[in-house]
Scaffold this motif. Structure first.
Motif, PDB file in Angstrom:
ATOM      1  N   VAL A 263       0.828  -1.209   0.000  1.00 48.35           N
ATOM      2  CA  VAL A 263       0.000   0.000   0.000  1.00 48.35           C
ATOM      3  C   VAL A 263       0.862   1.260   0.000  1.00 48.35           C
ATOM      4  CG1 VAL A 263      -1.675   1.340   1.335  1.00 48.35           C
ATOM      5  CG2 VAL A 263      -1.978  -1.133   1.073  1.00 48.35           C
ATOM      6  N   TYR A 264       1.841   1.317   0.920  1.00 54.36           N
ATOM      7  CA  TYR A 264       2.600   2.568   0.992  1.00 54.36           C
ATOM      8  C   TYR A 264       3.650   2.700  -0.112  1.00 54.36           C
ATOM      9  CZ  TYR A 264       6.686   0.575   3.622  1.00 54.36           C
ATOM     10  OH  TYR A 264       7.804  -0.108   4.023  1.00 54.36           O
ATOM     11  N   SER A 265       3.986   1.598  -0.807  1.00 54.16           N
ATOM     12  CA  SER A 265       4.978   1.693  -1.889  1.00 54.16           C
ATOM     13  C   SER A 265       4.473   2.515  -3.073  1.00 54.16           C
ATOM     14  CB  SER A 265       5.381   0.294  -2.367  1.00 54.16           C
ATOM     15  OG  SER A 265       4.276  -0.396  -2.931  1.00 54.16           O
ATOM     16  N   TRP A 266       3.152   2.731  -3.169  1.00 53.93           N
ATOM     17  CA  TRP A 266       2.616   3.573  -4.230  1.00 53.93           C
ATOM     18  C   TRP A 266       3.073   5.018  -4.076  1.00 53.93           C
ATOM     19  CZ3 TRP A 266      -0.117   1.953  -8.472  1.00 53.93           C
ATOM     20  CH2 TRP A 266      -0.562   0.615  -8.452  1.00 53.93           C
ATOM     21  N   PHE A 267       3.538   5.392  -2.884  1.00 54.71           N
ATOM     22  CA  PHE A 267       3.994   6.760  -2.645  1.00 54.71           C
ATOM     23  C   PHE A 267       5.485   6.932  -2.928  1.00 54.71           C
ATOM     24  CE2 PHE A 267       0.241   6.148   0.026  1.00 54.71           C
ATOM     25  CZ  PHE A 267      -0.530   7.249  -0.337  1.00 54.71           C
ATOM     26  N   PHE A 268       6.184   5.862  -3.291  1.00 49.81           N
ATOM     27  CA  PHE A 268       7.596   5.993  -3.646  1.00 49.81           C
ATOM     28  C   PHE A 268       7.742   6.883  -4.879  1.00 49.81           C
ATOM     29  CE2 PHE A 268       8.798   1.548  -1.817  1.00 49.81           C
ATOM     30  CZ  PHE A 268       8.689   2.063  -0.537  1.00 49.81           C
ATOM     31  N   ILE A 269       8.859   7.582  -4.968  1.00 51.87           N
ATOM     32  CA  ILE A 269       9.183   8.371  -6.155  1.00 51.87           C
ATOM     33  C   ILE A 269      10.214   7.598  -6.968  1.00 51.87           C
ATOM     34  CG2 ILE A 269      10.160  10.534  -7.010  1.00 51.87           C
ATOM     35  CD1 ILE A 269       9.099  11.912  -4.557  1.00 51.87           C
ATOM     36  N   GLU A 270       9.908   7.394  -8.238  1.00 52.09           N
ATOM     37  CA  GLU A 270      10.790   6.624  -9.110  1.00 52.09           C
ATOM     38  C   GLU A 270      12.161   7.292  -9.231  1.00 52.09           C
ATOM     39  OE1 GLU A 270      12.314   4.080 -10.395  1.00 52.09           O
ATOM     40  OE2 GLU A 270      10.459   3.378 -11.334  1.00 52.09           O
ATOM     41  N   SER A 271      13.167   6.494  -9.490  1.00 49.16           N
ATOM     42  CA  SER A 271      14.534   6.988  -9.635  1.00 49.16           C
ATOM     43  C   SER A 271      14.635   7.971 -10.798  1.00 49.16           C
ATOM     44  CB  SER A 271      15.482   5.808  -9.861  1.00 49.16           C
ATOM     45  OG  SER A 271      16.739   6.256 -10.312  1.00 49.16           O
ATOM     46  N   ALA A 272      14.997   9.227 -10.486  1.00 52.93           N
ATOM     47  CA  ALA A 272      15.185  10.222 -11.546  1.00 52.93           C
ATOM     48  C   ALA A 272      16.362   9.835 -12.430  1.00 52.93           C
ATOM     49  CB  ALA A 272      15.403  11.603 -10.939  1.00 52.93           C
ATOM     50  N   ARG A 273      17.342   9.161 -11.856  1.00 52.98           N
ATOM     51  CA  ARG A 273      18.481   8.711 -12.653  1.00 52.98           C
ATOM     52  C   ARG A 273      18.033   7.698 -13.699  1.00 52.98           C
ATOM     53  NH1 ARG A 273      24.074   8.580 -11.708  1.00 52.98           N
ATOM     54  NH2 ARG A 273      23.791   9.387  -9.600  1.00 52.98           N
ATOM     55  N   TRP A 274      17.118   6.799 -13.308  1.00 53.93           N
ATOM     56  CA  TRP A 274      16.598   5.829 -14.276  1.00 53.93           C
ATOM     57  C   TRP A 274      15.783   6.530 -15.357  1.00 53.93           C
ATOM     58  CZ3 TRP A 274      11.560   4.429 -15.603  1.00 53.93           C
ATOM     59  CH2 TRP A 274      11.450   3.330 -16.468  1.00 53.93           C
ATOM     60  N   TYR A 275      14.980   7.514 -14.957  1.00 52.87           N
ATOM     61  CA  TYR A 275      14.222   8.289 -15.938  1.00 52.87           C
ATOM     62  C   TYR A 275      15.150   8.927 -16.969  1.00 52.87           C
ATOM     63  CZ  TYR A 275       9.654   8.218 -13.552  1.00 52.87           C
ATOM     64  OH  TYR A 275       8.445   7.848 -13.016  1.00 52.87           O
ATOM     65  N   SER A 276      16.250   9.519 -16.493  1.00 53.51           N
ATOM     66  CA  SER A 276      17.148  10.232 -17.408  1.00 53.51           C
ATOM     67  C   SER A 276      17.836   9.281 -18.373  1.00 53.51           C
ATOM     68  CB  SER A 276      18.184  11.024 -16.610  1.00 53.51           C
ATOM     69  OG  SER A 276      19.069  10.156 -15.913  1.00 53.51           O
ATOM     70  N   THR A 277      18.277   8.113 -17.889  1.00 52.77           N
ATOM     71  CA  THR A 277      18.927   7.164 -18.783  1.00 52.77           C
ATOM     72  C   THR A 277      17.938   6.491 -19.727  1.00 52.77           C
ATOM     73  OG1 THR A 277      18.754   5.435 -17.102  1.00 52.77           O
ATOM     74  CG2 THR A 277      20.814   6.683 -17.189  1.00 52.77           C
ATOM     75  N   SER A 278      16.636   6.584 -19.405  1.00 56.40           N
ATOM     76  CA  SER A 278      15.604   6.070 -20.302  1.00 56.40           C
ATOM     77  C   SER A 278      15.164   7.120 -21.313  1.00 56.40           C
ATOM     78  CB  SER A 278      14.383   5.591 -19.497  1.00 56.40           C
ATOM     79  OG  SER A 278      14.749   4.587 -18.588  1.00 56.40           O
ATOM     80  N   GLY A 279      15.759   8.312 -21.235  1.00 60.71           N
ATOM     81  CA  GLY A 279      15.428   9.377 -22.171  1.00 60.71           C
ATOM     82  C   GLY A 279      14.182  10.152 -21.808  1.00 60.71           C
ATOM     83  N   ARG A 280      13.632   9.976 -20.599  1.00 57.94           N
ATOM     84  CA  ARG A 280      12.410  10.669 -20.185  1.00 57.94           C
ATOM     85  C   ARG A 280      12.769  11.885 -19.336  1.00 57.94           C
ATOM     86  NH1 ARG A 280       7.739   7.922 -20.599  1.00 57.94           N
ATOM     87  NH2 ARG A 280       6.925  10.049 -20.356  1.00 57.94           N
ATOM     88  N   LEU A 281      13.216  12.951 -19.998  1.00 61.32           N
ATOM     89  CA  LEU A 281      13.604  14.154 -19.268  1.00 61.32           C
ATOM     90  C   LEU A 281      12.417  14.819 -18.590  1.00 61.32           C
ATOM     91  CD1 LEU A 281      16.348  16.160 -21.174  1.00 61.32           C
ATOM     92  CD2 LEU A 281      16.524  14.767 -19.135  1.00 61.32           C
ATOM     93  N   ASP A 282      11.217  14.695 -19.178  1.00 61.84           N
ATOM     94  CA  ASP A 282      10.041  15.306 -18.563  1.00 61.84           C
ATOM     95  C   ASP A 282       9.760  14.692 -17.197  1.00 61.84           C
ATOM     96  OD1 ASP A 282       9.544  12.901 -19.854  1.00 61.84           O
ATOM     97  OD2 ASP A 282       7.428  13.366 -20.214  1.00 61.84           O
ATOM     98  N   LEU A 283       9.856  13.358 -17.109  1.00 60.84           N
ATOM     99  CA  LEU A 283       9.647  12.681 -15.834  1.00 60.84           C
ATOM    100  C   LEU A 283      10.811  12.913 -14.883  1.00 60.84           C
ATOM    101  CD1 LEU A 283       8.102   9.313 -17.088  1.00 60.84           C
ATOM    102  CD2 LEU A 283       6.924  11.323 -16.192  1.00 60.84           C
TER     103      LEU A 283
END
Length: 506
Positions: A263-283
């Motif tokens: 339940v509380y894991s839905w409040f985690f914030i995804e790794s911004a480093r993973w977002y950047s290496t995936s090419g998702r600069l907006d996220l």
């Protein structure tokens, strides 16, 4: 170090990092319980054959008339007499006149329920000729760990760490709960395998998500914190297993809390480093701004923009256009080198560690006491490991912990079995060294692999104070950097040597 600078800009180790790291490592308390749960749920109590249904114990001379004795005078666990014996049998299981014959326990067994009122062994008679099934249950769990590491490691690199953690918490909660209500051993093994898969995903992504949100100088602290939480879970298991000895209730008790983690894991914030290496600069921008807001750095967060990220993460964006696949582990020389070395380290550490901790009944002392001792030895061992990691580096810590563990295990192999105190002491020391090795290898693996394949799996490079590599190309360039430096130094030495020779008139 562009991304590390961005982390410092949005607060470094702020409120967000403290909250998320705490919530991410909290499930490790119960992961320790699941890993060694079968020490208690599959404990083997003292047992002997049940006499035939037609036996009249009052007429036959009591239960002892049906039970042959082993060499130490105790009732045999897997044999009974074919007919009641009138005289006390010899220690070799034969009557005084030598005519006593034995047979297997065709009518089942009688168990001593004073310590373990109910285990999977007593419920499904996993003794004697079926004893191997008990080991099969744990083997299937460990097979699930292996499969889960590969499957959920791959999914984490493709879908993100947060999504996989959410799935893993739910799978652990459901499979663990279902195992507690298993109607037969086959169903039990199936759900234990699923539990092993999901718990492997939790272990990998817990460390990965935390490391990718922390600045360089704090990574060893996070790894040590996770290790201590896991060790605390070993104390917790000893207390819970003592208070709740029935295997179904114990299985349920260590599984239900994962519904809360889900339940509380839905409040985690995804790794911004993973977002950047995936090419998702907006996220990436949204995640960093959200973290800046939680850390009280709203002004710094508003300064971030897509242009700022493109400027700071230009190298990462350029190199991450081609998504790395699992084949990069074998195709890329630098990754192939890391993969082979780390695979050997994981195998050696895991094989020795679980070989020790999964045979607590073999030490000849209270199973609850040895569980507490095995947990207690982790406290000083991981502290020493942390100090070595921070002062000398990861490689010396890894080498020393494995070397000492190997020595303890080898020496223990030649100690006579009647020297139980010495054998137990060596086993405890070896276990502490292996726990330190685990602490180091979790951190080492997260730091060595690039972000895009970080959740994949005396020759490894040092990572003390080094930024996390985000791409395969960055890892290759880092590997070649020492060689280029050596070549440049050699080129610089040539004119220096020439000037010295000219000065000396040579």
């Amino acid at each position: 170090m562009a991304f590390n600078d961005l982390l410092k800009q949005v607060g470094g180790v702020g409120r967000f990092q403290r909250i998320q790291v705490t919530l991410v490592v909290l499930p490790l308390l119960l992961m320790a319980s699941h890993n060694t749960l079968q020490n208690f749920t599959a404990a083997i109590p003292t047992h002997h054959c049940r006499p035939p249904a037609h036996a009249n114990l009052s007429k036959d001379g009591g239960l002892q008339a049906w039970l042959p004795r082993d060499t130490q005078g105790r009732p045999e666990s897997c044999l009974r007499f074919t007919s009641p014996q009138e005289r006390p049998p010899f220690l070799n299981g034969t009557e005084a006149n030598g005519t006593g014959t034995t047979e297997p326990c065709t009518d089942g067994w009688i168990y001593d329920n004073s310590t373990f009122p109910s285990t999977i062994v007593t419920e499904w008679d996993l003794v004697c000729s079926h004893r191997a099934l008990r080991q099969l249950g744990q083997s299937l769990y460990m097979a699930g760990v292996l499969v889960g590491a590969m499957v959920f490691g791959y999914l984490a690199d493709r879908l993100g760490r947060r999504k996989v953690l959410i799935l893993n918490y739910l799978q652990t909660a459901v499979s663990g709960t279902c195992a507690a209500f298993s109607p037969n051993f086959t169903v039990y093994c199936t759900f234990r395998l699923l539990s092993g898969m999901s718990l492997a995903g939790i272990a990998l992504n817990c460390m990965t998500l935390n490391v990718e949100w922390m600045p360089i100088h704090t990574r060893a602290y996070v790894g040590t914190l996770a290790g201590y939480v896991y060790s605390t879970g070993q104390f917790l298991l000893a207390g819970v297993a003592y208070a709740v000895p029935h295997w179904r209730y114990l299985q349920l008790l260590v599984s239900v809390p994962f519904f809360a983690f889900f339940v509380y894991s839905w409040f985690f914030i995804e790794s911004a480093r993973w977002y950047s290496t995936s090419g998702r600069l907006d996220l990436t921008l949204k995640a960093l701004q959200k973290v800046a807001w939680i850390n009280g750095k709203q002004e710094e967060g508003t300064k971030l923009s897509m242009e700022v990220l493109r400027t700071n993460l230009q190298k990462e964006l350029t190199m991450s256009k081609g998504q790395a696949s699992a084949m990069e582990l074998l195709r890329c020389p630098a990754l192939r080198h890391l993969f082979l070395c780390l695979s050997l380290l994981w195998f050696a550490t895991s094989f020795a560690y679980y070989g020790l901790v999964m045979d607590l009944q073999g030490f000849g002392v209270s199973i609850y006491l040895i569980q507490v001792i095995f947990g207690a030895v982790d406290l000083p061992a991981k502290l020493v490991c942390f100090l070595v990691i921070n002062s000398l580096g990861r490689r010396p810590a890894q080498m020393a912990s494995l070397l000492l563990a190997g020595i303890c295990i080898l020496v223990n192999g030649v100690i006579p079995r009647d020297q139980s105190i010495v054998r137990t002491a060596l086993a405890v020391l070896g276990k502490g060294c292996l726990a330190s090795s685990f602490n180091c290898i979790f951190l080492y693996t997260g730091e060595l692999y690039p972000t895009m394949i970080r959740a994949a799996t005396a020759l490894l490079p040092e990572t003390l104070g080094q930024p996390l590599p985000d791409t395969v190309q960055e890892l290759e360039s880092r590997r070649g950097k020492p060689r280029r430096q050596q070549q440049e130094q050699q080129k610089q030495m040539v004119p220096l040597q020439a000037s010295v020779q000219e000065k000396n008139g040579l």
